[in-house]
Design a protein around this motif. Structure first.
Motif, mmCIF file in Angstrom:
data_model
loop_
_atom_site.group_PDB
_atom_site.id
_atom_site.type_symbol
_atom_site.label_atom_id
_atom_site.label_comp_id
_atom_site.label_asym_id
_atom_site.label_seq_id
_atom_site.Cartn_x
_atom_site.Cartn_y
_atom_site.Cartn_z
ATOM 1 N N ILE A 155 0.835 -1.210 0.000
ATOM 2 C CA ILE A 155 0.000 0.000 0.000
ATOM 3 C C ILE A 155 0.868 1.258 0.000
ATOM 4 C CG2 ILE A 155 -1.630 1.342 1.403
ATOM 5 C CD1 ILE A 155 -2.892 -1.334 2.239
ATOM 6 N N ASP A 156 1.899 1.260 0.849
ATOM 7 C CA ASP A 156 2.717 2.471 0.998
ATOM 8 C C ASP A 156 3.541 2.773 -0.251
ATOM 9 O OD1 ASP A 156 1.715 2.917 3.490
ATOM 10 O OD2 ASP A 156 3.380 2.003 4.570
ATOM 11 N N ILE A 157 4.076 1.745 -0.900
ATOM 12 C CA ILE A 157 4.901 2.013 -2.078
ATOM 13 C C ILE A 157 4.037 2.494 -3.236
ATOM 14 C CG2 ILE A 157 4.905 -0.286 -3.173
ATOM 15 C CD1 ILE A 157 7.949 0.150 -3.642
ATOM 16 N N ARG A 158 2.797 2.004 -3.316
ATOM 17 C CA ARG A 158 1.873 2.510 -4.340
ATOM 18 C C ARG A 158 1.613 3.998 -4.107
ATOM 19 N NH1 ARG A 158 -1.364 -1.761 -6.834
ATOM 20 N NH2 ARG A 158 -3.238 -0.486 -6.851
ATOM 21 N N ALA A 159 1.360 4.361 -2.842
ATOM 22 C CA ALA A 159 1.130 5.771 -2.511
ATOM 23 C C ALA A 159 2.352 6.609 -2.848
ATOM 24 C CB ALA A 159 0.778 5.906 -1.032
ATOM 25 N N ALA A 160 3.545 6.065 -2.551
ATOM 26 C CA ALA A 160 4.788 6.804 -2.815
ATOM 27 C C ALA A 160 4.982 7.044 -4.307
ATOM 28 C CB ALA A 160 5.974 6.023 -2.243
ATOM 29 N N LEU A 161 4.735 6.014 -5.127
ATOM 30 C CA LEU A 161 4.944 6.142 -6.572
ATOM 31 C C LEU A 161 3.930 7.095 -7.208
ATOM 32 C CD1 LEU A 161 5.747 2.406 -7.379
ATOM 33 C CD2 LEU A 161 7.339 4.333 -7.480
ATOM 34 N N ILE A 162 2.671 6.999 -6.786
ATOM 35 C CA ILE A 162 1.650 7.900 -7.328
ATOM 36 C C ILE A 162 1.957 9.339 -6.926
ATOM 37 C CG2 ILE A 162 -0.797 8.520 -7.243
ATOM 38 C CD1 ILE A 162 -0.171 6.012 -8.895
ATOM 39 N N GLU A 163 2.417 9.524 -5.692
ATOM 40 C CA GLU A 163 2.770 10.873 -5.219
ATOM 41 C C GLU A 163 3.975 11.407 -5.996
ATOM 42 O OE1 GLU A 163 3.837 12.657 -0.894
ATOM 43 O OE2 GLU A 163 2.144 11.262 -1.008
ATOM 44 N N HIS A 164 4.927 10.532 -6.289
ATOM 45 C CA HIS A 164 6.098 10.928 -7.084
ATOM 46 C C HIS A 164 5.657 11.347 -8.483
ATOM 47 C CE1 HIS A 164 10.324 10.942 -8.353
ATOM 48 N NE2 HIS A 164 9.915 10.320 -9.452
ATOM 49 N N PHE A 165 4.743 10.605 -9.057
ATOM 50 C CA PHE A 165 4.198 10.946 -10.381
ATOM 51 C C PHE A 165 3.482 12.296 -10.317
ATOM 52 C CE2 PHE A 165 0.468 10.003 -13.425
ATOM 53 C CZ PHE A 165 1.104 10.608 -14.498
ATOM 54 N N ARG A 166 2.713 12.499 -9.275
ATOM 55 C CA ARG A 166 1.943 13.739 -9.143
ATOM 56 C C ARG A 166 2.865 14.958 -8.985
ATOM 57 N NH1 ARG A 166 -1.039 13.668 -3.869
ATOM 58 N NH2 ARG A 166 0.791 14.798 -3.116
ATOM 59 N N ASN A 167 3.898 14.818 -8.171
ATOM 60 C CA ASN A 167 4.702 15.979 -7.793
ATOM 61 C C ASN A 167 5.949 16.190 -8.648
ATOM 62 O OD1 ASN A 167 2.891 16.405 -5.703
ATOM 63 N ND2 ASN A 167 4.103 15.228 -4.240
ATOM 64 N N GLN A 168 6.489 15.100 -9.236
ATOM 65 C CA GLN A 168 7.781 15.241 -9.908
ATOM 66 C C GLN A 168 7.818 14.697 -11.333
ATOM 67 O OE1 GLN A 168 9.346 13.705 -5.930
ATOM 68 N NE2 GLN A 168 11.225 14.413 -6.907
ATOM 69 N N ALA A 169 7.296 13.515 -11.566
ATOM 70 C CA ALA A 169 7.422 12.888 -12.888
ATOM 71 C C ALA A 169 6.389 13.442 -13.865
ATOM 72 C CB ALA A 169 7.286 11.380 -12.765
ATOM 73 N N THR A 170 6.600 13.163 -15.147
ATOM 74 C CA THR A 170 5.681 13.576 -16.210
ATOM 75 C C THR A 170 4.894 12.384 -16.737
ATOM 76 O OG1 THR A 170 7.218 15.322 -16.874
ATOM 77 C CG2 THR A 170 5.532 14.693 -18.484
ATOM 78 N N ILE A 171 5.536 11.207 -16.757
ATOM 79 C CA ILE A 171 4.926 10.020 -17.369
ATOM 80 C C ILE A 171 4.943 8.864 -16.370
ATOM 81 C CG2 ILE A 171 5.135 8.301 -19.216
ATOM 82 C CD1 ILE A 171 6.564 10.510 -20.877
ATOM 83 N N LEU A 172 3.800 8.192 -16.240
ATOM 84 C CA LEU A 172 3.710 6.965 -15.456
ATOM 85 C C LEU A 172 3.421 5.829 -16.422
ATOM 86 C CD1 LEU A 172 3.532 5.719 -12.503
ATOM 87 C CD2 LEU A 172 1.057 5.869 -12.791
ATOM 88 N N ILE A 173 4.347 4.862 -16.498
ATOM 89 C CA ILE A 173 4.110 3.682 -17.342
ATOM 90 C C ILE A 173 3.634 2.564 -16.424
ATOM 91 C CG2 ILE A 173 5.070 2.110 -19.052
ATOM 92 C CD1 ILE A 173 7.312 4.073 -19.547
ATOM 93 N N ALA A 174 2.444 2.077 -16.674
ATOM 94 C CA ALA A 174 1.809 1.147 -15.744
ATOM 95 C C ALA A 174 1.423 -0.161 -16.419
ATOM 96 C CB ALA A 174 0.559 1.791 -15.138
ATOM 97 N N THR A 175 1.616 -1.245 -15.696
ATOM 98 C CA THR A 175 1.044 -2.526 -16.111
ATOM 99 C C THR A 175 -0.391 -2.566 -15.594
ATOM 100 O OG1 THR A 175 1.828 -3.616 -14.106
ATOM 101 C CG2 THR A 175 3.300 -3.653 -16.014
ATOM 102 N N GLU A 176 -1.065 -3.707 -15.770
ATOM 103 C CA GLU A 176 -2.471 -3.789 -15.382
ATOM 104 C C GLU A 176 -2.692 -3.569 -13.887
ATOM 105 O OE1 GLU A 176 -5.145 -3.829 -17.182
ATOM 106 O OE2 GLU A 176 -3.966 -3.830 -19.008
ATOM 107 N N ALA A 177 -1.646 -3.690 -13.078
ATOM 108 C CA ALA A 177 -1.790 -3.490 -11.633
ATOM 109 C C ALA A 177 -2.321 -2.103 -11.314
ATOM 110 C CB ALA A 177 -0.444 -3.703 -10.941
ATOM 111 N N ALA A 178 -1.993 -1.107 -12.158
ATOM 112 C CA ALA A 178 -2.430 0.268 -11.882
ATOM 113 C C ALA A 178 -3.871 0.496 -12.290
ATOM 114 C CB ALA A 178 -1.532 1.258 -12.608
ATOM 115 N N ALA A 179 -4.473 -0.484 -12.971
ATOM 116 C CA ALA A 179 -5.882 -0.336 -13.333
ATOM 117 C C ALA A 179 -6.766 -0.655 -12.141
ATOM 118 C CB ALA A 179 -6.226 -1.264 -14.506
ATOM 119 N N GLU A 180 -6.162 -1.099 -11.052
ATOM 120 C CA GLU A 180 -6.934 -1.488 -9.865
ATOM 121 C C GLU A 180 -6.534 -0.619 -8.677
ATOM 122 O OE1 GLU A 180 -6.020 -5.550 -9.194
ATOM 123 O OE2 GLU A 180 -6.972 -6.265 -11.021
#
Length: 969
Positions: free
Chosen positions: A488-513
């Motif tokens: 749970i925490d690493i998902r929150a960390a990665l999404i927050e990193h995408f929101r605040n710093q990154a431009t592109i998030l490349i996701a497998t089907e795991a991010a569809a859930e």
């Protein structure tokens, strides 16, 4: 604040309200990190309204938050210490449920499947008796039905319940298993599509809740499905257990944006196209060592997905297949289902594929098949190994393929659209392959996006993801946001990193859930799933409640592949996935029974059709089949039965929202004041920000630091945050909830605070708003006692009853006393009062208790009468079914008698008379059965009613909490 305020507030904050009281949801709504929508509050109250109901069906349209509604109910039951809670859902939604329960409701959960069950047993744990909400897939719930049956669940939530609408049929093994396992438990069914093609679907859903809502299927059919069926009567009966809210009823509360689709065609080079054709030819062989016998179709489906994904994805998979054959070279060929499981987990593909593999029971013995020889032909095996090596090397030699180069152009187009709408420059790219994900990251970083790309997968175990996670842990070590669950925490960390710093998030089907990414409004389907439910789920990560901009969806199209073109047309035209305000309608998506089965249908076309003409013919046939299931012939009936035409629906929702907000405002204020009083020597408080710094911890395990009260009314910073919890974290270090250990300490110690009889002076002049009832008491004094009353009947109800008199012996009512305790006050010393006053207050308290008990009994009688009426109708249905069978027999006899009169010869006459005699014998038996059925049904009905009557018997207990002499100045 006085100790008397503290004790009163402590009991009031945790008391169990009556079932239909908005106040019952105060604790769950206060603790939940969700926005408040009135239809969701109303739905949760509907689910909780009857303490003797066996369950309800919540059927809101797509996008209105049925998961939130169920979460409110689960949160409330958890707060009431009813913690045997179970969620059964499609495999692909398990993780989403677990994460939403954690993030939005602070509820612990555990996802159980074959592996986690085994792991729990190895650790000596009972898998179903954990201190958490248990989340299961349909298949796994059916597999462990005996174990589920043995537990008295407080609530079973069944998500996407329309998938079990045929559970009453013996042929529906999964539905039958779940229905049997949960028949003694209260249930909450969730579906946006309760009625698709037949009224019998409503009957099927009702049997999941309670077999005594309707009679048997024949009775239901004769009353409601035939010409002239009593649809108004059916609507009334549905009203007792089914609630549906439409989007057009809540548009003033929820804003939806548009979807805009862009197709980016690409034309593979001759070399790329030849590789595709060569791998396709290999997959179409009838016999192959490379593909295991068991799960052959599923393996072919996976390989097809990877072939369409990228040359790097298929290269790595072909290498894995080659290595598998090399290990089998000198062994007997075995069925190897683990290979398919390995492919799914290696590529991080959707959970429902893995679930389908795990839920296949192992064969008792290996058997020969016509498609694969029982022993190894070493020559053939070596030929396959060489061929796989050649194909793998060919795929690696492709390098950067045409589709990948097209991605750069797609991003440019997408970002232009973002700039035009002032949306953030963010892109969410979906792929079905983890190898493709890594390859795309390397490509993008080498072509203008260095340091701007982040990967998101099911494992999130890359070194970069771990580094982002460690930074997040460091930044949040004092915030209370760390759950302790790495997943749970690493998902929150990665999404927050995408929101605040990154431009592109490349996701497998795991991010569809289970991930909400409303701050992004560009979705790129680098690989397009064949499963429309999966596509809708992907887009729904961004196009959902809270999205401020139109969402752009970009799809790639291989111009040299006729089947790919027809799949895109099918998904676009038949499912309307990419355009409009809401995307695919719930009616259309609900017509797909199983996403995996649907994908297998498309796989068959890819495997069997070679020419454009064959492909076109096959897709036309599939489309015609979809037209049959998607057609709107049930639309009018659905509206009549399920839509609410009350003119005052908006007004009712406004009142509901107003009542809930008033309750929460009072709840939050009292919790804050109680905390200030109980921690006055241990903390420093800021009333404006609702922040306090805990300097000295009252208990071991409760950290010192800054705490911020959850508040639905306080302004929150707008950072397009993923959740209210994240927004609140910007205010302080710890989220302060009633369920936080510090909150529990404050309430528990408030209940046992010392309150000897004393004089309390209430100061109305310092109150910020006018309280006319209290102002009328200015200059007066009197006496007051507070009594706690608990009633045990169908459920536990708790009341706090004031009994008070003024100095002129006039009584004060409950409302006046409650408002009195919303005023500031001071203690003016210990006191005592005359026996006459004590006697008077005791008598008043007893009368108040009796009146409240009578009121509760009356409400429970109403529930009892509703349940009895339901059972009476069920009994009528059962007798009606028997009478209908007799009536049908009589009609058959009449038809045969007419035929006998028209018979042209003796043989024909004799045959007909024999049939009549047989039916007349059946008719006599049926007449006798009617009496027997009536007797049996009446006995059963009376037994059920008697059980309800026994439960209606009340047990009560009272306790005086405190007594004061009061004065108002």
């Amino acid at each position: 604040m006085t100790p008397f305020h503290a004790k009163y507030y402590s009991y009031d904050l945790t008391r169990q309200h009556a079932a239909n009281d908005v106040g019952r949801l105060s604790q769950s709504l206060f603790d939940a990190s969700v926005d408040l929508n009135p239809h969701q509050i109303e739905a949760a109250l509907f689910a909780l309204r009857s303490p003797i109901s066996k369950g309800v069906l919540l059927a809101d349209e797509v996008g209105l938050g049925k998961t939130i509604e169920a979460g409110i109910v689960l949160c409330q039951l958890w707060s009431e210490r009813k913690r045997r809670l179970l969620v059964i859902c499609p495999a692909s939604l398990r993780k989403q449920w677990a994460i939403e329960l954690e993030e939005k409701f602070n509820l612990p959960s555990v996802v159980l499947d074959a592996r986690t069950w085994r792991d729990a047993v190895k650790l000596g744990k009972s898998p179903l008796s954990q201190k958490a909400i248990v989340v299961l897939s349909y298949n796994y719930a059916n597999r462990i039905r005996d174990e589920l049956k043995a537990i008295a669940w407080d609530l079973v939530v069944i998500d996407e319940a329309h998938k079990l609408r045929n559970a009453y049929r013996e042929s529906n093994k999964i539905g039958q298993g779940i229905r049997w396992a949960t028949e003694d438990s209260r249930k909450l069914l969730l579906t946006a599509t309760p009625l698709q093609n037949s009224l019998l679907e409503l009957y099927g859903l009702s049997t999941l809740i309670d077999e005594h809502i309707f009679g048997d299927v024949n009775a239901f059919r004769s009353q409601y499905t035939n010409a002239g069926g009593d649809l108004e009567g059916l609507r009334q009966r549905l009203g007792g257990f089914c609630r549906r809210t439409l989007r057009n009823q809540v548009t003033e509360y929820i804003r939806y944006t548009e979807r805009r689709a862009i197709t980016r065609p690409f034309r593979p080079t001759d070399d790329e196209h030849k590789l595709y054709e060569a791998v396709t030819a290999f997959l179409m062989r009838e016999s192959s060592y490379a593909i295991p016998r068991r799960q052959r179709h599923l393996t072919e489906l996976i390989l097809r997905k990877l072939l369409a994904s990228s040359s790097m994805a298929i290269a790595g998979t072909l290498e894995t297949m080659k290595q598998r054959l090399e290990t089998l070279r000198d062994e007997k060929v075995k069925d190897d289902p683990e290979f398919t499981e390995l492919l799914v987990s290696e590529e991080d593909m959707e959970d429902d594929l893995l679930d389908e593999i795990l839920d296949i029971d192992p064969p008792e013995a290996e058997t020969e098949t016509e498609n694969q020889p029982p022993t190894i032909d070493r020559k053939l095996l070596n030929q396959e190994i060489a061929e796989l090596a050649n194909l793998a090397n060919w795929a690696k030699s492709i390098g950067t393929d045409t589709k990948t180069r097209t991605l750069l152009n797609a991003l440019d187009i997408g970002f232009e659209q973002m700039a035009a709408t002032d949306a953030q420059r963010k892109a969410l790219i979906f792929t079905e392959s983890k190898r493709t994900q890594t390859y795309l990251k390397q490509f993008l970083e080498a072509n203008g996006y260095a340091g701007e790309v982040v990967e998101f997968s099911g494992t999130n175990n890359s070194s970069e993801a771990t580094a982002i996670y460690q930074q997040w842990l460091l930044a949040n070590r004092d915030t209370g946001r760390i759950t302790g669950s790495r997943d749970i925490d690493i998902r929150a960390a990665l999404i927050e990193h995408f929101r605040n710093q990154a431009t592109i998030l490349i996701a497998t089907e795991a991010a569809a859930e289970g991930v909400n990414i409303q701050f992004c409004s560009l979705v790129i389907n680098y690989d397009l799933p064949w499963n429309p439910q999966r596509v809708e789920q992907r887009i729904g990560r961004c196009h959902r409640y809270g999205q401020l901009h139109d969402v752009v969806v970009i799809n790639f199209l291989n111009e040299r592949n006729d089947a790919d073109r027809r799949v895109l047309e099918l998904l676009t035209e038949k499912f309307n996935l990419f355009n409009g305000v809401f995307g695919a309608s719930d009616e259309v998506l609900g017509s797909i029974e199983s996403g995996v089965d649907f994908e297998k249908r498309i796989l068959t076309i890819y495997q069997q059709c070679r020419t454009p003409a064959e492909i076109e013919t096959a897709f036309k046939a599939l489309q015609a089949e979809l037209d049959e299931s998607i057609q709107a012939r049930m639309t009018d009936t659905r509206k009549l039965l399920l839509e609410n035409f009350d003119e005052d629906v908006h007004e009712r929702l406004k009142v509901q929202l107003s009542d809930a907000k008033a309750q929460l405002d009072k709840f939050g204020k009292r919790f804050w004041l109680l905390t200030q009083f109980m921690l006055q020597d241990r903390a420093r408080f800021d009333d404006q920000q609702l922040i306090f710094d805990l300097v000295q911890s009252p208990l071991q395990g409760i950290a010192t630091g800054r705490y911020h009260l959850i508040s639905k009314s306080a302004p929150k910073p707008d950072h397009n945050a993923q959740s209210v919890a994240e927004s609140n974290a910007d205010y302080g270090n710890f989220l302060y909830r009633l369920s936080h250990p510090l909150g529990e300490y404050v309430v528990d110690h408030g209940k046992i605070i010392d309150t000897p009889v004393a004089k309390v002076v209430f100061n109305i002049s310092q109150h910020r708003t006018r309280l006319h009832l209290v102002e009328a008491l200015r200059g007066k004094f009197g006496y007051l006692v507070l009594t706690a009353l608990a009633i045990e009947s169908y459920q536990r109800e708790e009341y706090l009853l004031f009994s008070a008199i003024a100095d002129d012996s006039s009584p004060l009512d409950q409302e006046t006393c409650e408002k009195l305790f919303s005023c500031y006050a001071e203690m003016a010393g210990i006191t005592s009062w005359p026996d006459a006053i004590e006697q008077r207050l005791q008598q008043d308290a007893q009368r108040h208790v009796k009146a409240t008990i009578s009121q509760s009994l009356e409400a429970n009688h109403k529930h009892f009468n509703e349940a009895r009426e339901k059972l009476e109708k069920w009994a009528d249905d059962m007798v009606l079914a028997a009478e209908k069978a007799l009536k049908d027999t009589k009609e058959q006899i009449k038809i045969l008698q007419r035929q006998a009169r028209m018979a042209t010869n003796l043989d024909e006459q004799h045959d007909i008379q024999q049939k009549i005699l047989k039916l007349e014998k059946q008719q006599r038996r049926q007449r006798q059965e009617i009496f027997q059925v009536e007797d049996d049904v009446i006995v059963k009905r009376d037994q059920l009613i008697e059980t309800l009557e026994r439960r209606l018997t009340q047990k009560t207990e009272t306790k005086r909490l405190f007594a004061i002499e009061w004065a108002v100045v």
